[in-house]
Design a protein around this motif. Structure first.
Motif, PDB file in Angstrom:
ATOM      1  N   ALA A   1      17.312  17.926  53.778  1.00 32.72           N
ATOM      2  CA  ALA A   1      17.650  18.299  55.155  1.00 32.72           C
ATOM      3  C   ALA A   1      19.149  18.112  55.403  1.00 32.72           C
TER       4      ALA A   1
ATOM      5  N   LEU B   1      11.554  22.308  52.183  1.00 32.49           N
ATOM      6  CA  LEU B   1      11.316  21.422  53.322  1.00 32.49           C
ATOM      7  C   LEU B   1      10.053  21.845  54.059  1.00 32.49           C
TER       8      LEU B   1
ATOM      9  N   SER C   1       9.440  23.843  60.255  1.00 35.74           N
ATOM     10  CA  SER C   1       9.920  23.273  61.505  1.00 35.74           C
ATOM     11  C   SER C   1       8.836  23.371  62.572  1.00 35.74           C
TER      12      SER C   1
ATOM     13  N   ARG D   1       9.149  19.148  60.252  1.00 39.31           N
ATOM     14  CA  ARG D   1      10.581  18.956  60.415  1.00 39.31           C
ATOM     15  C   ARG D   1      10.986  19.289  61.845  1.00 39.31           C
TER      16      ARG D   1
END
Length: 154
Positions: free
Chosen positions: A57, A93, A96, A137
């Motif tokens: 990140a 990742l 979101s 995230r």
């Protein structure tokens, strides 16, 4: 289940075999950042998957900031490369949080802390950040803004 660092290493091998210079260079930089983080501090240690995600990140954030600097300096080719690298790293990742998920998270944090004014923002942010780490995230700036808006509406 493979860890993030194992995925990065396996993808680096694949990129090398495919002669994909962009992926190879980006993965080498990211793996290097993870290895550097492992050696930082008072004693070297292997990072947990969550810590590797934090390093990734930070790498994405660094590239996004660099892209903006390059755009401001009228270097669009370099900005495009930085943005492409950030997009590439983001694949590793977790997704979101959506705005609706973020709003629900903030509402739960406010309810659980019993917040009633802006003075409670620190407690709400602490609770919301802890809850967000288990879900997906979240951008700290977006979370802070959502908390401010929700507390101002009380």
């Amino acid at each position: 289940m493979t860890t993030t660092i194992e995925r990065l290493t396996a993808d680096l091998t694949t990129a090398m075999k495919a002669r994909d210079d962009f992926a190879k260079n980006t993965l080498r930089q990211v793996i290097g950042a993870v290895r550097t983080a492992e050696k930082s501090g008072s004693a070297a240690h292997e990072l947990s998957d969550a810590e590797v995600q934090t390093v990734l990140a930070a790498e994405v954030k660094k590239r996004r900031e660099s892209a903006q600097i390059y755009l401001d300096a009228d270097a669009p080719e370099r900005a495009e490369n930085e943005t492409a690298e950030a997009d590439f790293i983001e694949k590793y990742l977790p997704a979101s949080l959506t705005p609706a998920q973020l709003d629900a998270l903030v509402a739960d944090a406010i309810a659980s802390t019993g917040a009633s004014s802006m003075k409670d923002m620190g407690n709400v942010m602490k609770t919301a950040t802890a809850a967000a780490s288990g879900i997906g995230r979240v951008d700290g700036k977006a979370l802070s803004q959502a908390v401010r808006q929700a507390l101002a509406a009380l």
